[in-house]
Design an enzyme around this catalytic site. Sequence first.
Site, mmCIF file in Angstrom:
data_model
loop_
_atom_site.group_PDB
_atom_site.id
_atom_site.type_symbol
_atom_site.label_atom_id
_atom_site.label_comp_id
_atom_site.label_asym_id
_atom_site.label_seq_id
_atom_site.Cartn_x
_atom_site.Cartn_y
_atom_site.Cartn_z
ATOM 1 N N ARG A 1 -21.175 -167.992 44.851
ATOM 2 C CA ARG A 1 -22.252 -167.209 44.226
ATOM 3 C C ARG A 1 -23.553 -167.991 44.149
ATOM 4 O O ARG A 1 -24.640 -167.398 44.064
ATOM 5 C CB ARG A 1 -21.798 -166.692 42.855
ATOM 6 C CG ARG A 1 -20.738 -165.605 42.977
ATOM 7 C CD ARG A 1 -20.197 -165.181 41.641
ATOM 8 N NE ARG A 1 -19.496 -166.246 40.959
ATOM 9 C CZ ARG A 1 -18.256 -166.652 41.246
ATOM 10 N NH1 ARG A 1 -17.570 -166.057 42.206
ATOM 11 N NH2 ARG A 1 -17.695 -167.639 40.584
ATOM 12 N N GLU B 1 -9.050 -178.142 36.560
ATOM 13 C CA GLU B 1 -8.068 -178.103 35.473
ATOM 14 C C GLU B 1 -6.655 -178.322 36.052
ATOM 15 O O GLU B 1 -5.868 -179.088 35.523
ATOM 16 C CB GLU B 1 -8.157 -176.764 34.750
ATOM 17 C CG GLU B 1 -7.432 -176.774 33.423
ATOM 18 C CD GLU B 1 -7.625 -175.469 32.680
ATOM 19 O OE1 GLU B 1 -8.400 -174.621 33.160
ATOM 20 O OE2 GLU B 1 -6.994 -175.322 31.623
HETATM 21 P P1 AMP Z 1 -17.423 -175.993 36.789
HETATM 22 O O1 AMP Z 1 -17.337 -176.870 37.996
HETATM 23 O O2 AMP Z 1 -16.243 -176.093 35.892
HETATM 24 O O3 AMP Z 1 -18.744 -176.168 36.043
HETATM 25 O O4 AMP Z 1 -17.367 -174.502 37.314
HETATM 26 C C1 AMP Z 1 -18.476 -173.914 37.862
HETATM 27 C C2 AMP Z 1 -18.155 -173.129 39.099
HETATM 28 O O5 AMP Z 1 -17.036 -172.278 38.895
HETATM 29 C C3 AMP Z 1 -19.317 -172.243 39.456
HETATM 30 O O6 AMP Z 1 -19.506 -172.291 40.862
HETATM 31 C C4 AMP Z 1 -18.928 -170.872 38.961
HETATM 32 O O7 AMP Z 1 -19.260 -169.893 39.920
HETATM 33 C C5 AMP Z 1 -17.426 -170.927 38.759
HETATM 34 N N1 AMP Z 1 -17.001 -170.485 37.397
HETATM 35 C C6 AMP Z 1 -16.435 -171.265 36.450
HETATM 36 N N2 AMP Z 1 -16.112 -170.549 35.374
HETATM 37 C C7 AMP Z 1 -16.518 -169.285 35.625
HETATM 38 C C8 AMP Z 1 -16.461 -168.052 34.880
HETATM 39 N N3 AMP Z 1 -15.937 -167.972 33.641
HETATM 40 N N4 AMP Z 1 -16.965 -166.941 35.465
HETATM 41 C C9 AMP Z 1 -17.490 -166.997 36.711
HETATM 42 N N5 AMP Z 1 -17.545 -168.103 37.454
HETATM 43 C C10 AMP Z 1 -17.064 -169.249 36.930
#
Ligand code: AMP
Length: 180
Positions: free
Chosen positions: A68, A105
């Site tokens: 996205r 995770e």
């Molecule tokens: P992080 O690396 O944990 O910060 O996760 C961010 C990435 O995961 C981004 O590219 C987001 O598109 C996706 N992501 C993580 N959690 C969500 C969520 N609750 N809803 C939509 N996309 C998420």
Amino acid sequence: MSVVAREALDRLVLDVPDYPEPGIVFKDITPLLADHDAFTAVVGALAAAGQDSSGATVVDKVVGMEARGFILAAPVALALGAGFVPVRKAGKLPRVTHAVSYALEYGEATLELHRDAIAPGERVLLVDDVLATGGTVVATRQLVESCGGEAVGVAVLMELGFLSGREAIGDLPLTALMTV
Ligand code: AMP
């Protein structure tokens, strides 16, 4: 940020409980993307992270993270008069890459960037839809720095405050249009 962008984020980002797995509330931005005025407004608000107070562009490249992040970063790059660069999941880019693996995770993910996508000394804005734990942003910053570029900020539609991504990204300036 404009009233239109604020209202768009409130009304057109939908919570999808238990997707893609139980306990996760997925933030679905597709209704926002389908609304021209809303999409225009949030692209403008994200692009402001790549401008100085006079409105001049201060970045050379805008990086979007699969998937996205691509949709948001490309129009932000056009709005800023900067180049767009994709950061992709492992094995998707056809030429020689830098790669960074990071912990999820459960398990591990690898992101890649073409080695010649960013020239040494270029200033780079990172753009994604959601900042969760910050792992994606930290890995992307490492990729930018592997090319000799400088990550000057990250802009996201939404920060999930309870996951502390803001702490994880350290001194990288964060523009989050909304915190939930
Ligand atoms: P992080 O690396 O944990 O910060 O996760 C961010 C990435 O995961 C981004 O590219 C987001 O598109 C996706 N992501 C993580 N959690 C969500 C969520 N609750 N809803 C939509 N996309 C998420």
